[in-house]
Each structure stands twice: as structure tokens, then as C-alpha cells.
Design an enzyme around this catalytic site. Sequence first.
Site, PDB file in Angstrom:
ATOM      1  CD1 TRP A  13      -1.950  -5.490  -3.262  1.00  0.00           C
ATOM      2  CD2 TRP A  13      -2.544  -4.227  -4.992  1.00  0.00           C
ATOM      3  NE1 TRP A  13      -2.012  -6.299  -4.356  1.00  0.00           N
ATOM      4  CE2 TRP A  13      -2.370  -5.558  -5.438  1.00  0.00           C
ATOM      5  CE3 TRP A  13      -2.911  -3.278  -5.920  1.00  0.00           C
ATOM      6  CZ2 TRP A  13      -2.552  -5.947  -6.766  1.00  0.00           C
ATOM      7  CZ3 TRP A  13      -3.108  -3.658  -7.237  1.00  0.00           C
ATOM      8  CH2 TRP A  13      -2.923  -4.975  -7.649  1.00  0.00           C
TER       9      TRP A  13
ATOM     10  CD  GLU B  12       7.231 -16.423 -18.076  1.00  0.00           C
ATOM     11  OE1 GLU B  12       6.280 -16.874 -18.755  1.00  0.00           O
ATOM     12  OE2 GLU B  12       7.281 -15.234 -17.716  1.00  0.00           O
TER      13      GLU B  12
ATOM     14  CD  GLU C  64       5.723 -10.626 -22.065  1.00  0.00           C
ATOM     15  OE1 GLU C  64       4.614 -10.099 -22.176  1.00  0.00           O
ATOM     16  OE2 GLU C  64       6.006 -11.374 -21.117  1.00  0.00           O
TER      17      GLU C  64
ATOM     18  CE  LYS D 188       7.965 -12.081 -18.101  1.00  0.00           C
ATOM     19  NZ  LYS D 188       6.794 -12.743 -18.639  1.00  0.00           N
TER      20      LYS D 188
ATOM     21  CG  HIS E 112      11.233 -36.140 -31.285  1.00  0.00           C
ATOM     22  ND1 HIS E 112      11.228 -37.410 -31.822  1.00  0.00           N
ATOM     23  CD2 HIS E 112      11.503 -36.299 -29.951  1.00  0.00           C
ATOM     24  CE1 HIS E 112      11.446 -38.300 -30.869  1.00  0.00           C
ATOM     25  NE2 HIS E 112      11.617 -37.660 -29.722  1.00  0.00           N
TER      26      HIS E 112
ATOM     27  CE  LYS F  64       0.748  -6.636 -15.154  1.00  0.00           C
ATOM     28  NZ  LYS F  64       1.866  -7.587 -15.274  1.00  0.00           N
TER      29      LYS F  64
ATOM     30  CG  ASN G 228       2.555  -1.796   2.838  1.00  0.00           C
ATOM     31  OD1 ASN G 228       1.878  -2.677   2.324  1.00  0.00           O
ATOM     32  ND2 ASN G 228       3.744  -1.452   2.388  1.00  0.00           N
ATOM     33  N   GLY G 229       1.140  -4.314   4.739  1.00  0.00           N
ATOM     34  CA  GLY G 229       1.714  -5.609   5.112  1.00  0.00           C
ATOM     35  C   GLY G 229       0.630  -6.588   5.511  1.00  0.00           C
TER      36      GLY G 229
ATOM     37  CB  CYS H 217      -0.862  -0.003   1.244  1.00  0.00           C
ATOM     38  SG  CYS H 217      -1.745  -1.555   1.443  1.00  0.00           S
TER      39      CYS H 217
ATOM     40  NE  ARG I 271       4.120   1.589  -1.700  1.00  0.00           N
ATOM     41  CZ  ARG I 271       5.278   0.964  -1.447  1.00  0.00           C
ATOM     42  NH1 ARG I 271       6.334   1.281  -2.154  1.00  0.00           N
ATOM     43  NH2 ARG I 271       5.363   0.032  -0.525  1.00  0.00           N
TER      44      ARG I 271
HETATM   45  C1  AGP Z   1       3.072 -12.014 -19.223  1.00  0.00           C
HETATM   46  O1  AGP Z   1       4.344 -11.385 -19.191  1.00  0.00           O
HETATM   47  C2  AGP Z   1       2.097 -11.332 -20.158  1.00  0.00           C
HETATM   48  N1  AGP Z   1       1.896 -10.009 -19.738  1.00  0.00           N
HETATM   49  C3  AGP Z   1       0.834 -12.150 -20.388  1.00  0.00           C
HETATM   50  O2  AGP Z   1       1.210 -13.384 -20.933  1.00  0.00           O
HETATM   51  C4  AGP Z   1      -0.013 -12.436 -19.131  1.00  0.00           C
HETATM   52  O3  AGP Z   1       0.636 -13.370 -18.304  1.00  0.00           O
HETATM   53  C5  AGP Z   1      -1.347 -13.035 -19.589  1.00  0.00           C
HETATM   54  O4  AGP Z   1      -1.993 -12.066 -20.403  1.00  0.00           O
HETATM   55  C6  AGP Z   1      -2.259 -13.438 -18.443  1.00  0.00           C
HETATM   56  O5  AGP Z   1      -2.561 -12.295 -17.691  1.00  0.00           O
HETATM   57  P1  AGP Z   1      -3.266 -12.511 -16.263  1.00  0.00           P
HETATM   58  O6  AGP Z   1      -2.288 -13.252 -15.421  1.00  0.00           O
HETATM   59  O7  AGP Z   1      -3.550 -11.128 -15.761  1.00  0.00           O
HETATM   60  O8  AGP Z   1      -4.518 -13.308 -16.486  1.00  0.00           O
END
Ligand code: AGP
Length: 618
Positions: free
Chosen positions: A75, A487, A494, A491, A510, A613, A101-102, A2, A27
Site C-alpha cells: 500500500w 458527519e 448511510e 454516518k 430558525h 466505496k 510496512n510503515g 502493507c 491490506r
Molecule cells: C463516507 O462515509 C461515504 N462513503 C462517502 O460520503 C464518501 O466520503 C464520498 O463518496 C467521497 O469519497 P472519496 O473520499 O473517496 O472521494
Amino acid sequence: MCGIVGYVGEGSALNMVIEGLRRLEYRGYDSAGVAVLVDGKLETDKRAGKLANLEASLQEQPLPHSTTGIGHTRWATHGAPNDRNAHPHLDCTRSVAVIHNGIIENFAELRADLEERGHQLSSETDTEAVAHLLEEEVASLGDGLDLAEAMRRVCRQLEGAFTLVAVHVDAPDVVVGARRNSPLVVGRGDGENFLASDVAAFIAHTREAVELGQDQVVELRRDGVTVTTFDGAPAATHGYHVDWDASAAEKGGYDYFMLKEIAEQPQAVADTMLGRVGRDGRLHLDEMRLSDDELREVDKIIIVACGTAFHAGLVAKYAIEHWTRIPCEVELSSEFRYRDPVLTTRTLVVAISQSGETMDTLMALRHAREQGSRVLAICNTNGSTIPRESDAVLYTHAGPEVAVASTKGYLTQIVACFLVGLYLAQVRGNKYGDEIKSVVDDLRKMPDKVAAVLERMEPVRALARELRDCTSVLFLGRHVGYPTALEGALKLKELAYMHAEGFAGGELKHGPIALIEEGVPVIAVVPSSLGRGSLHDKVVSNIQEIRARGARTIVIAEEGDEGVVPYADHLVRVPSSPTLLQPLVTTIPLQVFAAEMAAARGHDVDQPRNLAKSVTVE
Ligand code: AGP
């Protein structure tokens, strides 16, 4: 995580606090509230939603002028984001206001004791108990209010992570704060002093800061600051000059939120376990509100998620099946409902989502519920749509994740899934208590191991800069190293807008091995040499195969693993960890590599092109 602000001085406390909260709104923004001291009274206002809601309310009904006040943006961790749960929280006599906060791990028993002693608590938060404890300690101190001493006595009763700031009507020019495992910093002004979660809140007024240490209490007056330990002994403090600009301050001095959030991972992992694992190693997940009988009925688990959250589910699958012996499938949310999945009332669908608003995952869980299955959400955003539409929720405690590329959200999703798996094993009895405790003890060590990896990332950053012009990077791993490879590839896609592909080491022969030619960078995630069977040696063979064909091998391996050395062009060491927990450390170099590659390519690391996001469309 928070936003907290306290002020005492000659200016308008309300203006100073609101301005500080604006600087801290990133935050957390479930609710916001303020309390100011006016002529022996507490004047407060608090509103759910963004800070703007509180500001609108204050416009309509301004608070009287005051020179002492506190404020908070929330938060949520305990209790839905609404007016009632918003901070500040007051005691029975409306003499004490406190913000927090915590997570106070022992708040349930504290609350029960307070109610037994006749206190009326109205919110669902852990914070409100502190206001009533302060009320009691102030009363027990009798005449001559010493709010700092009252705070010290309360802090000695608390367990968990907390930053607390409080005011009392009988101490008009005093703001008191305390911290354990959660940040609190003093801003020292001229005839005025500030308390805040971070310096962003006050550097417009003073750049002279004092970082408070662990288990310290601070008493703020306009003409001075006194810091003691929880036992009342004078405490040494570290003063420093803040030379960041306001924007950098919001990022904690990092160039991007993503870098800050990568650095926050040790605390985020620790916070996600707080209050959920007892010293005896037993899991306490009553908050999920799934009864033991319901959990014993489960005969299949299907995890649904997207992107990084999907990779967290893939990691979780290995652990959940190993610990619970329940079949566990992991599905892309966007595919799940179109394949007409077999769902029964004994299927537990686990929807993983950092934002809690991903439409693909929301639609998947709606389909599952229509088929009669129970849905458990693993989510980082309190009160968002996915947990609201699920039967149960286990929140990650990563704090707000601002960068589009998920990092601390990912690690805490994995930890939360581990806790669910261990809890299922505990409830269903297919793991003895000591076996579960052994895993819990290993999990407790992970925040320090994550921190240790973060300390040695400079060679990874340098390598990313060296490879910034390459056109493709491949990632390989086996077992939980396979989702880790996926993963790492995501990263890089994106953030660096570069082709990247992750694959299972066993799949190399394969097809993917055809991609290997001179100089192709391949990042290999090597399992623990103590892990299952010959997994380790098989990955080392994979590395030999690609190196023989000219690949540039970047190897992530445990400390002491000498078997990989002859085949690694670049070697990144991570602390030795149990096989299933390894992704919590092996993922870190991949996050750092991708972020540095993006920066080296001049990209906006926090807001990569074409991405959002939270993807709230199908
Ligand atoms: C991850 O780096 C991306 N921003 C994206 O794959 C994200 O994980 C995915 O859109 C799922 O989002 P969420 O966890 O908010 O559901």
C-alpha cells in the site's frame, strides 16, 4: 499498511507466502512481490497491481523450489505503485532481500549517506535504503553471518514506524524480522515457522501465535524462534492461541472492517503526521512539490469534495482561515463547476478524496485546472486518478479503507488539511514558529486522545441498541462541531438507513426546533469550554431549549465540563482538546453509534445498501 509474510520450514516457501499474501491482500494492493532462497541465490519476482499479476508472472516463469522465503503486498506511501517500487528490495550484491510496512522518517538522509558511500539505489521507496544498510552491517560483521545482529544494528539507525522482514543468501534457513509501531506476529508451526502482518496469513497452518513487542527483532528458523530487543537482550514474548476463523482474522477479530478501521484511527492519525513534522515543530511538506513562492501567491483556497470528505473540508476551513488568514471556501464537488466559480492563478483548489477516483471531485479539479488554478489533492490512495491529475498531492496514511463508510479516512483527511494549513502559515510567516510548534505539539497528542475515547465506547454502543427502533436522530454543533454534526448524521443515514439531520446550533431557532417533540433523540457536540467566546454556553442553551421541549439529549462534552450535566440525558466524555482539533475526538462516538445502530438493525455494516466505496460516476 502493507501485507507481509515470511516462511521457513519443510514446505514450499513460495506456496506458503503466496497463500498468506492472498489472505492479506485487503491490506493493500498497489503491487506484490516475493523472494526465495535457492542454492545460495536470491530468486525474486515482483509486479505492480494486484496479487493476481504476480501470480500470473510466476505461472509464466516459476521460481525454483525453496523452503525459505518472504512476500509483500504494497500500500504505497513513498513512490508510485510500479514494478520498480514493489517490494522486496535488494542490496547492491543481490544478497539481501527486505520487505517493509510503515514509514521510515529519516530515510532521505540515510539514502543520501548510502549514495555517498557508493551504493546504487534505483527505487523511490524508503525501504530500499534498509537493504543497503543490511548489506553494510553484514559486511562489517565479517565471517559467520548473523543476520539478526545485522538487523538490530540497522534498526538502531531508523526513525519512524516500521515492520521489516529480510533474508540473506548466506543464511539459507533463516528469516529475520523487526518491528516498531507497526504489527508483526509469529506463527509457530511443527517444523515450520511464519512471520506476518497479522494472523490471517498463517492460521490455515498454525494457530499458535507470538505477538512481537515494540523494538524487537525475531530470528526464525524451522526448528525455533529467537526474539531479542534492538540491543540484543533476550525479549519476553507473549504466545497465544488464535481462535478466529480466517474471515474474522482479516478483520482483526472484529465483526466488520468498519469496526477495525475505527480502532485503527489512533495509528492512522499518527502515521499521517509521520515524517512531516520535525521535533522543532517545523512542517516538512516538500513532497507536495508546491514551491514556497507558489504558496505565498495564494490569495484564496477552495476545497472541493463529496460526502464525508466534504465534511473534512468544512472542519479544515475553520483551521486554515484561522492560521493563514487566507479566505477558504468549501464546495460540494458536484456543485462546484456548475456555479461558474471565480478562479484565478492565485486560487489554490484542494481536492479531498479517500479513493482518489470520485468522478464529481475529478471533474471539479479538471475545471479548476482549465481555469488556471493550482490543485492540491489530499488522498489516501497512492497513484489514483485525482492525485495523478493534480499539481500536487499530500497523501493521508490511513492504509486501505475497506468499509464503505469512511472513518479513518475522514480523520486523516482532517489531519492532512491541518498540516497544509500550518505549512501555509509557516511559509507565509503569518504564524511565528513557536505558535506553529504549539499546535503541532497539540496534534501529536491526538492519537492518544483518540485511543482514550475508543476505550469508553460501550455506553454509546448500548445507547445505539436501545434507540435502534427510533425513526430519526438530530445532531447539532457549532463552529467545528457543526461539520461534526453533519458527519454524524451522514454516518447514521448511510449505515442505519434512518433519517438523520445535522445542523448548526445557531440555526435551531430558525426552523429545526419545530422538529423537537417528546423523545426525539438529539446528539449535541459541545465545544471546549476554553474555546472561542461564548460558543460553549450557546450550545448549552441550545440543549436546554430542546430538552425543555421533550428532546432526549445525548451530549458529547469534554472531561470536566460540568455545565452540561443538568441537561444531558446521556453524557459522552471526550478528552479536552484545543477547539480546532476537537473533531478528531468528538467524531469517534458518532462513528461508533452509527455502526452499532446498523448492526442492531441487522444491516451489512461494511457494505450498506445502494452505496459504493468509490463513486466513479457523476
Ligand atoms: C463516507 O462515509 C461515504 N462513503 C462517502 O460520503 C464518501 O466520503 C464520498 O463518496 C467521497 O469519497 P472519496 O473520499 O473517496 O472521494
